[in-house]
Motif scaffolding. Structure first.
Motif, PDB file in Angstrom:
ATOM      1  N   ILE A 148       1.272   4.208   5.837  1.00 22.55           N
ATOM      2  CA  ILE A 148       0.268   3.799   4.841  1.00 22.55           C
ATOM      3  C   ILE A 148      -1.028   4.604   5.031  1.00 22.55           C
ATOM      4  O   ILE A 148      -1.545   4.720   6.130  1.00 22.55           O
ATOM      5  CB  ILE A 148      -0.026   2.282   4.959  1.00 22.55           C
ATOM      6  CG1 ILE A 148       1.258   1.482   4.834  1.00 22.55           C
ATOM      7  CG2 ILE A 148      -1.052   1.846   3.906  1.00 22.55           C
ATOM      8  CD1 ILE A 148       2.037   1.696   3.570  1.00 22.55           C
ATOM      9  N   HIS A 156      -0.044   4.213  -2.372  1.00 24.81           N
ATOM     10  CA  HIS A 156      -1.131   5.148  -2.056  1.00 24.81           C
ATOM     11  C   HIS A 156      -0.592   6.394  -1.362  1.00 24.81           C
ATOM     12  O   HIS A 156      -1.024   7.509  -1.622  1.00 24.81           O
ATOM     13  CB  HIS A 156      -2.175   4.481  -1.158  1.00 24.81           C
ATOM     14  CG  HIS A 156      -2.757   3.248  -1.757  1.00 24.81           C
ATOM     15  ND1 HIS A 156      -3.226   3.210  -3.048  1.00 24.81           N
ATOM     16  CD2 HIS A 156      -2.923   1.999  -1.248  1.00 24.81           C
ATOM     17  CE1 HIS A 156      -3.671   1.996  -3.314  1.00 24.81           C
ATOM     18  NE2 HIS A 156      -3.488   1.239  -2.240  1.00 24.81           N
ATOM     19  N   GLY A 202       0.790  -1.228   0.000  1.00 19.83           N
ATOM     20  CA  GLY A 202       0.000   0.000   0.000  1.00 19.83           C
ATOM     21  C   GLY A 202       0.819   1.274   0.000  1.00 19.83           C
ATOM     22  O   GLY A 202       0.270   2.379  -0.004  1.00 19.83           O
ATOM     23  N   ARG A 216      -4.933   4.851   3.947  1.00 20.49           N
ATOM     24  CA  ARG A 216      -5.969   3.959   3.397  1.00 20.49           C
ATOM     25  C   ARG A 216      -7.198   4.739   2.963  1.00 20.49           C
ATOM     26  O   ARG A 216      -7.466   5.811   3.445  1.00 20.49           O
ATOM     27  CB  ARG A 216      -6.355   2.923   4.453  1.00 20.49           C
ATOM     28  CG  ARG A 216      -5.322   1.840   4.507  1.00 20.49           C
ATOM     29  CD  ARG A 216      -5.462   0.948   5.708  1.00 20.49           C
ATOM     30  NE  ARG A 216      -4.148   0.488   6.118  1.00 20.49           N
ATOM     31  CZ  ARG A 216      -3.457  -0.421   5.428  1.00 20.49           C
ATOM     32  NH1 ARG A 216      -3.944  -0.945   4.309  1.00 20.49           N
ATOM     33  NH2 ARG A 216      -2.258  -0.804   5.848  1.00 20.49           N
TER      34      ARG A 216
END
Lengths: 282, 282, 282, 282
Positions: C280, C36, C33, C282
């Motif tokens: 990360i 992102h 991830g 999300r």
């Protein structure tokens, strides 16, 4: 050991960084003839800065101490002190509350302008420390060693706060034959006792050199190759200058005695680019 | 963390070595009920010694401090202190002249009986030091830290003499929540400044254990397997006892808090044979 | 322990400095991830740099290692490595002769472009060392530890030359549960043996931060208040960021385990501005 | 610097403690004429012991290495090695399981007789370490430095066990001009990495001296005043001897070069009672 004439060396550079104690002055005052060196710097258009592990006063007070001796070449803006780094740290990282300190009122006064309240350790009440957000070790004077160092240790057991050591020197000369214990040595003792990591400002650390280097970049097109660092101490001035990428001069008018220079260079592995007897130009 | 009852542990050994501070007493005096433990030792015919990093007084004065609290179990010959090692060193290795010291007059008095003249650092004349043949760091009290520590550094620059540190502790508790800086921390600071190697006496060093062990051998047929070392500090009592080959008990009535014991044992790798809440037998 | 969402924190700053290992990747590859996070940085116009204690390769090779995993956000000019500082040092301070090194050929290759000849310690002939003018410790791989470390010690007894340690880390993770000894630990051992002062580049030292900061000043009007340093290690990333005057984020995806973070912050006194579980988004 | 004839010094004492390497032998074998010294010791009825920081073999193998060179004066019972202390520690403190080690099979063989199983680090399976109850660092040979030191670090992260360093030396000479890294330096590196406290046996620690001293007490009425310690190294032989209360001789046939002796004595503050060129009696 081969020494070189300072003028011959300095001619090759556009900017000179000087350590103060042991280079421009000693325990008896200014080095006789130091004004000739600064006259020559002015005549030849060389820039200079004084880089000093001194947090006992602000740059204006430091400059005044030269003025008082009839020496006017070193203006406040030419002085970069470890105290300025401590002040920048507090300005950037501590936003409110009280800064406790070890040192004289004068040394704390310089920090106060950052908007934080300062409080000598002697006035700290260990039962009421919630507002203390940083501790700064400024100077070896201005406090009672036994009482206030013990209080410092107990403060650091109660509050997990940043501790700033604004002078990394462990000793300083007080006469031709005697030295005194500087706050850097005291800081190391307390750091070991409390087992925490203090934040140290001062040579050989790169940040002091960077502070001076940034001033140069505002006005000139100067590279590190154009700068000469001059100092009397291998472990601070010469190591720091070398690491920052500067050519370095060790002078023999301070911490490093002429008869010890070669042995010390060999045993420490800290190698100056040049060795000069002094910065005095005759 | 599993703790064991002290009596259950102690029953397995013929001799018990006790640390003093944090084990038999704390900043508030003797541990309540300590007399029961020593009554039991007497009833069961167990030998014991008190091994203490204390150079502030001789064994008679140390024993008296227990008598004053109405506790008569610990006679002078049961006390082995780091000060006794300092005294033996001076007796064996320094044959004449003056021994300068940092500490109280009382602490120096104990050394004096070796026939050497003792002189507090405060009375040393730095212009007349040819007669000073050793320096002993005894106690954190009895001198002005700033003036006398600076004087100590300058003495050691003039005279290359043995320096004896008679107490290796870096701090000691003065109340339930506060500690003070001990002479061991001050010694380390001066050692670093002058760059010389000091001679340290006190746990965890084997010599203090050996002193007690030799007394035992005169009267009994005792092996190291028969001895239990009891202490509150991992880095002095437990490390020293382990290294000397003894089984060890960590008690939780002093330096090591119950909630920290497990983490400290894991992080330092210093592993006691047993952990007991205290030495009190009920 | 209170953690904050990384996006909430990062939104307040114009520039993000990331440590690499433990923050963007771990022993198993890129953090799932991570793309992102970098997409979000691009969308919101935030600048970023990767500051890494890595002298095993040059910035192009370091960037390629990300490309190979299909991650293209980190171009070579975004990477500031301790190897670049070693290279700058050699460029400024060593003008001719041979640079001996401990490390792989690849790591030395990056230094070679400075015009100096490089020579692995394994190929140094101890009878012919007059031409060797510096030693660089680059990587823990590429040499035989026993033979070549012994040779290094003997070289430094023959030649008083600057020794550059281009990675200050003492260990690095090789799997979820295992670590390896890094060149920084080996350097410390040799430094202690030969008694000389080595020159160290890498976090927490200010010079790595300065290198990144200078790049920013060429293109933007950025102050230290606009920069956030993100790392997984208190003693390098967080201490260095704090000292440089930056706000700091400790992430829990690398060296610092979630269950240990609070104890470590308290025991070291190194205090991050924020704690985030990971970078990360999300 | 004033040196004294060894015989003149030795005549004043009843017992002589000798260091081995640099005193009785060097990298080229026995010192020529050493047999005369030991003949004289025998004729004059002086006791002697050899105190050596050597854990590579047991006392019998060490004595054999003298026999092989035709020198029969030093029997096994005259040799006190740091390996013997390691063995006593294991005997007293580790009652079952496996002892992992760094060193040669020969060095481990000597430990094995204590009844414990020994296992070289190379054969340790990091997934199955529950049975390993101690680690001993014996010798710098017999293992792969990179692989096995990394394995050692990982073992100590999994098991909180005592670590015994059976040789505290950091280097040893391999020829007139070259030295090798000894296990003591490697031990220090690993100790720093894992942050634990290792148990060190060997000079200057008192325990080696005590081992020899105890043997003397069984047969004689000897006081510390009757014993002379002879060594070539200030930080181990002389510091240890002084601290134990013995008079000491520095010889100039090993680690301390004649031209460096005075500077080293001054800079370290470790002061031998006498300086002799060698122990050879002519």
């Amino acid at each position: 050991m081969q020494t070189t004439d300072f003028k011959t060396v300095a001619e090759k550079y556009k900017v000179i960084f000087f350590d103060a104690f042991g280079v421009l002055k000693n325990s008896e005052g200014l080095l006789p003839g130091i004004e000739h060196t600064f006259n020559w710097l002015q005549e030849t258009g060389k820039e200079f800065y004084v880089l000093t592990n001194d947090a006992s006063r602000g740059p204006h007070e430091l400059a005044e101490s030269y003025y008082k001796q009839g020496f006017y070449a070193i203006q406040p803006e030419r002085i970069i002190s470890s105290g300025m780094l401590a002040r920048e740290y507090l300005d950037l990282k501590v936003h409110n509350g009280t800064v406790a300190y070890l040192g004289t009122e004068k040394s704390a006064h310089y920090l106060e302008t950052t908007g934080l309240k300062t409080l000598p350790i002697s006035q700290v009440d260990l039962k009421d420390v919630a507002d203390i957000n940083a501790l700064v070790l400024l100077d070896d004077e201005g406090f009672d060693w036994n009482t206030d160092l013990t209080k410092t240790v107990n403060l650091l057991r109660k509050r997990n706060i940043p501790v700033i050591v604004a002078n990394t020197d462990t000793t300083y000369p007080v006469s031709k034959t005697r030295i005194a214990i500087a706050i850097g040595a005291v800081a190391k003792m307390i750091e070991t006792i409390v087992g925490k990591q203090f934040i140290r400002f001062g040579k050989p650390d790169a940040q002091l050199f960077m502070f001076a280097y940034e001033r140069l970049k505002d006005v000139n097109n100067i590279s590190k190759r154009d700068i000469l660092m001059v100092g009397d101490t291998l472990r601070t001035d010469i190591l720091g200058g070398n690491k920052f990428g500067l050519d370095t001069v060790l002078v023999l008018t301070g911490n490093t005695q002429p008869q010890d220079a070669e042995v010390l260079i060999r045993s420490t592995g800290i190698i100056p680019t040049y060795i000069c007897k002094s910065v005095i130009i005759r």
